[in-house]
Enzyme design. Sequence first.
Site, mmCIF file in Angstrom:
data_model
loop_
_atom_site.group_PDB
_atom_site.id
_atom_site.type_symbol
_atom_site.label_atom_id
_atom_site.label_comp_id
_atom_site.label_asym_id
_atom_site.label_seq_id
_atom_site.Cartn_x
_atom_site.Cartn_y
_atom_site.Cartn_z
ATOM 1 N N SER A 2 13.144 6.296 4.652
ATOM 2 C CA SER A 2 12.388 5.367 5.495
ATOM 3 C C SER A 2 12.750 3.902 5.286
ATOM 4 O O SER A 2 12.400 3.058 6.111
ATOM 5 C CB SER A 2 10.887 5.543 5.268
ATOM 6 O OG SER A 2 10.497 5.054 3.998
ATOM 7 N N LYS B 107 7.412 0.268 1.290
ATOM 8 C CA LYS B 107 7.602 -0.317 2.615
ATOM 9 C C LYS B 107 7.761 -1.834 2.479
ATOM 10 O O LYS B 107 7.580 -2.406 1.419
ATOM 11 C CB LYS B 107 6.404 -0.016 3.526
ATOM 12 C CG LYS B 107 6.025 1.449 3.643
ATOM 13 C CD LYS B 107 7.075 2.277 4.368
ATOM 14 C CE LYS B 107 6.667 3.751 4.383
ATOM 15 N NZ LYS B 107 7.697 4.598 4.996
#
EC number: 3.4.21.89
Length: 204
Positions: free
Chosen positions: A58, A97
Site C-alpha cells: 500500500s 500510511k
Amino acid sequence: MEDSSFTPRRDKYNKKPQKEKTLFQEIISTFIYIVVITGIFLSIRLYVIAPVRVEGASMEPTLHDGDRLILNKVGDIDRFDVIVFPSPEDNDKQFIKRVIGLPGDEITFTDQTLYIDGETIEEDYIDLSGVSESDLQSLNSNFSLASIEGVEEVPEDAYFVLGDNRVNSKDSRSFGFIEKDSVTGKTSLRIWPLDRFGFIDDTE
C-alpha cells in the site's frame, strides 16, 4: 644522594586496604548491571524508538513489502509524515500510511490531483504511471471530505491518511480519520534492505 620523595603522614597511616569482592558480590553487581541496561533498552524501545516491518504494497513505491524501518515515537506529526497506527478494524495489526490532512485542512481530489485548502499539491512520492486509466478511475476516483465523511475539514485531534499506492491501499477513504492519540509513531529511516538504506523520501 638521598631520595627527596616522601609519603604524607595521612596517606601513610590512614590508608585502608581495599577489600576484594567476593564471588557473590561480583554476581550481584553483574546482575544489577544487566537489569539496568535491559531497563534502559526496554524504555527506549517502549517510549522513544522501535523497529517496524512493512507488510503489503500500500505504500509503494516509497516502501516495499519486507522493508524494515526505525519508528520514532516522540516528536510532532507534520503533513506528509509517514506514520504507524493500529488498524481501525483490527488493533492487533499495524497500518503504515502518509499523513495528508491535518486538523482544519480542506481536502479534495479531482482528476488525479490532490488539493489542500484549494492549493494544488505535487505528490512526488507517487508513481501510478503503470496503472490503467480504468483502474485509476475506479480505484483512485475523485473524492472530498464532504463526500466520504460528511464534513468540510479534518476534525481537531485527527489526521486524514492515504497510502502512496492509491489504487491498492485501505486508508482514510474507507475507514475515515485517524485520532492523534492512536498514532504509534512516525518513520523516515529505512534500515533494510541495505541497498535502500536511508531516509525514505530522499530523491533517488
